[in-house]
Design a protein around this motif. Structure first.
Motif, PDB file in Angstrom:
ATOM      1  N   ALA A  20      22.570  -9.721  21.941  1.00 54.69           N
ATOM      2  CA  ALA A  20      21.329  -9.381  22.641  1.00 54.69           C
ATOM      3  C   ALA A  20      21.126  -7.875  22.686  1.00 54.69           C
ATOM      4  CB  ALA A  20      21.352  -9.955  24.058  1.00 54.69           C
ATOM      5  N   LEU A  21      22.180  -7.125  22.951  1.00 53.28           N
ATOM      6  CA  LEU A  21      22.069  -5.670  23.008  1.00 53.28           C
ATOM      7  C   LEU A  21      21.666  -5.094  21.652  1.00 53.28           C
ATOM      8  CD1 LEU A  21      22.502  -3.045  24.650  1.00 53.28           C
ATOM      9  CD2 LEU A  21      24.872  -3.093  23.892  1.00 53.28           C
ATOM     10  N   ILE A  22      22.276  -5.567  20.595  1.00 56.33           N
ATOM     11  CA  ILE A  22      21.951  -5.061  19.256  1.00 56.33           C
ATOM     12  C   ILE A  22      20.513  -5.407  18.875  1.00 56.33           C
ATOM     13  CG2 ILE A  22      22.492  -5.345  16.803  1.00 56.33           C
ATOM     14  CD1 ILE A  22      25.464  -5.620  17.724  1.00 56.33           C
ATOM     15  N   LEU A  23      20.085  -6.626  19.176  1.00 58.91           N
ATOM     16  CA  LEU A  23      18.719  -7.017  18.841  1.00 58.91           C
ATOM     17  C   LEU A  23      17.689  -6.237  19.659  1.00 58.91           C
ATOM     18  CD1 LEU A  23      19.021 -10.879  18.366  1.00 58.91           C
ATOM     19  CD2 LEU A  23      18.769  -9.124  16.620  1.00 58.91           C
ATOM     20  N   THR A  26      17.522  -2.693  18.271  1.00 61.75           N
ATOM     21  CA  THR A  26      16.844  -2.691  16.975  1.00 61.75           C
ATOM     22  C   THR A  26      15.335  -2.843  17.135  1.00 61.75           C
ATOM     23  OG1 THR A  26      18.796  -3.700  15.979  1.00 61.75           O
ATOM     24  CG2 THR A  26      16.758  -3.786  14.714  1.00 61.75           C
ATOM     25  N   LEU A  27      14.931  -3.835  17.907  1.00 66.79           N
ATOM     26  CA  LEU A  27      13.502  -4.069  18.109  1.00 66.79           C
ATOM     27  C   LEU A  27      12.855  -2.909  18.867  1.00 66.79           C
ATOM     28  CD1 LEU A  27      11.161  -6.054  17.754  1.00 66.79           C
ATOM     29  CD2 LEU A  27      11.792  -7.050  19.936  1.00 66.79           C
ATOM     30  N   GLY A  28      13.539  -2.402  19.885  1.00 66.17           N
ATOM     31  CA  GLY A  28      12.997  -1.289  20.659  1.00 66.17           C
ATOM     32  C   GLY A  28      12.870  -0.013  19.853  1.00 66.17           C
ATOM     33  N   ALA A  29      13.854   0.268  19.028  1.00 70.01           N
ATOM     34  CA  ALA A  29      13.784   1.471  18.189  1.00 70.01           C
ATOM     35  C   ALA A  29      12.647   1.372  17.186  1.00 70.01           C
ATOM     36  CB  ALA A  29      15.112   1.685  17.469  1.00 70.01           C
ATOM     37  N   GLY A  30      12.468   0.199  16.618  1.00 68.15           N
ATOM     38  CA  GLY A  30      11.351   0.009  15.688  1.00 68.15           C
ATOM     39  C   GLY A  30      10.007   0.163  16.376  1.00 68.15           C
ATOM     40  N   ALA A  31       9.885  -0.419  17.562  1.00 69.29           N
ATOM     41  CA  ALA A  31       8.626  -0.312  18.308  1.00 69.29           C
ATOM     42  C   ALA A  31       8.350   1.130  18.714  1.00 69.29           C
ATOM     43  CB  ALA A  31       8.678  -1.211  19.545  1.00 69.29           C
ATOM     44  N   LEU A  32       9.372   1.835  19.172  1.00 71.31           N
ATOM     45  CA  LEU A  32       9.181   3.234  19.562  1.00 71.31           C
ATOM     46  C   LEU A  32       8.796   4.096  18.369  1.00 71.31           C
ATOM     47  CD1 LEU A  32      12.042   3.864  22.135  1.00 71.31           C
ATOM     48  CD2 LEU A  32       9.620   3.507  22.584  1.00 71.31           C
ATOM     49  N   ALA A  33       9.412   3.843  17.227  1.00 65.93           N
ATOM     50  CA  ALA A  33       9.072   4.622  16.035  1.00 65.93           C
ATOM     51  C   ALA A  33       7.632   4.370  15.611  1.00 65.93           C
ATOM     52  CB  ALA A  33      10.025   4.271  14.891  1.00 65.93           C
ATOM     53  N   ALA A 131      11.136   0.501  29.391  1.00 64.45           N
ATOM     54  CA  ALA A 131      11.692  -0.856  29.352  1.00 64.45           C
ATOM     55  C   ALA A 131      12.946  -0.908  28.488  1.00 64.45           C
ATOM     56  CB  ALA A 131      10.645  -1.832  28.838  1.00 64.45           C
ATOM     57  N   LEU A 132      12.901  -0.226  27.351  1.00 66.56           N
ATOM     58  CA  LEU A 132      14.071  -0.202  26.471  1.00 66.56           C
ATOM     59  C   LEU A 132      15.261   0.453  27.163  1.00 66.56           C
ATOM     60  CD1 LEU A 132      15.288  -0.740  23.666  1.00 66.56           C
ATOM     61  CD2 LEU A 132      14.470   1.519  22.997  1.00 66.56           C
ATOM     62  N   ALA A 138      21.131  -2.128  31.370  1.00 66.51           N
ATOM     63  CA  ALA A 138      21.587  -3.334  32.062  1.00 66.51           C
ATOM     64  C   ALA A 138      22.579  -4.116  31.199  1.00 66.51           C
ATOM     65  CB  ALA A 138      20.393  -4.211  32.436  1.00 66.51           C
ATOM     66  N   LEU A 139      22.259  -4.321  29.928  1.00 64.62           N
ATOM     67  CA  LEU A 139      23.168  -5.069  29.055  1.00 64.62           C
ATOM     68  C   LEU A 139      24.481  -4.333  28.827  1.00 64.62           C
ATOM     69  CD1 LEU A 139      20.678  -6.497  26.413  1.00 64.62           C
ATOM     70  CD2 LEU A 139      21.946  -7.787  28.124  1.00 64.62           C
ATOM     71  N   ALA A 140      24.384  -3.027  28.603  1.00 65.88           N
ATOM     72  CA  ALA A 140      25.601  -2.245  28.389  1.00 65.88           C
ATOM     73  C   ALA A 140      26.462  -2.213  29.647  1.00 65.88           C
ATOM     74  CB  ALA A 140      25.243  -0.841  27.948  1.00 65.88           C
TER      75      ALA A 140
END
Length: 147
Positions: A20-23, A26-33, A131-132, A138-140
């Protein structure tokens, strides 16, 4: 070497948290970019992350399925006992608390960075970054505090 069914359940749960943390990262970094640089979406890599995200999810699900096979026939009562563990609940509470406070503290800092950068979608970028930061924290934290 994992010896008991409880250890296997905890190991599987930790693997789920890592996936979950990796996904999310990944999704958050793509959205931010993509939000920060909409004109250069293909060059920043956010576009490619979003295109390949379903493949990332498929790989993650395959990994979790492989991990779940090790559990075999674990009873629901034993699984519920691991979920209701006091230390596990404490780590979840600490993780949610840390994520909440990071979101509160990150909001003004991220807003200053977004305002000074002059991006075309500042509110969306601020929301996504906050949010990211909260979810990743929280996950970490749950992974850190959990056994």
């Amino acid at each position: 070497m994992v010896s008991s069914a409880s250890d296997l359940i905890v190991e599987h749960s930790r693997r789920q948290l890592w996936v979950a943390l990796i996904l999310v990262v990944t999704l958050g970094a793509g959205a931010l970019a993509m939000l920060a640089f909409p004109d250069k979406a293909g060059k920043t890599g956010g576009f490619y992350v979003m295109i390949f995200f379903p493949e990332f999810v498929a790989i993650a699900l395959a990994s979790l399925r492989k991990s779940k096979r090790k559990l075999g026939d674990v009873s629901a009562a034993r699984m519920q006992a691991v979920v209701d563990d006091e230390l596990r609940r404490h780590s979840l509470g600490m993780g949610w608390r840390n994520g909440f406070f990071v979101m509160l503290l990150a909001q003004p800092l991220i807003s200053l960075a977004v305002i000074s950068s002059g991006t075309p979608h500042p509110v969306a970028l601020l929301s996504a970054a906050t949010a990211l930061a909260g979810v990743v924290t929280a996950l970490a934290s749950v992974l850190y505090y959990d056994r």
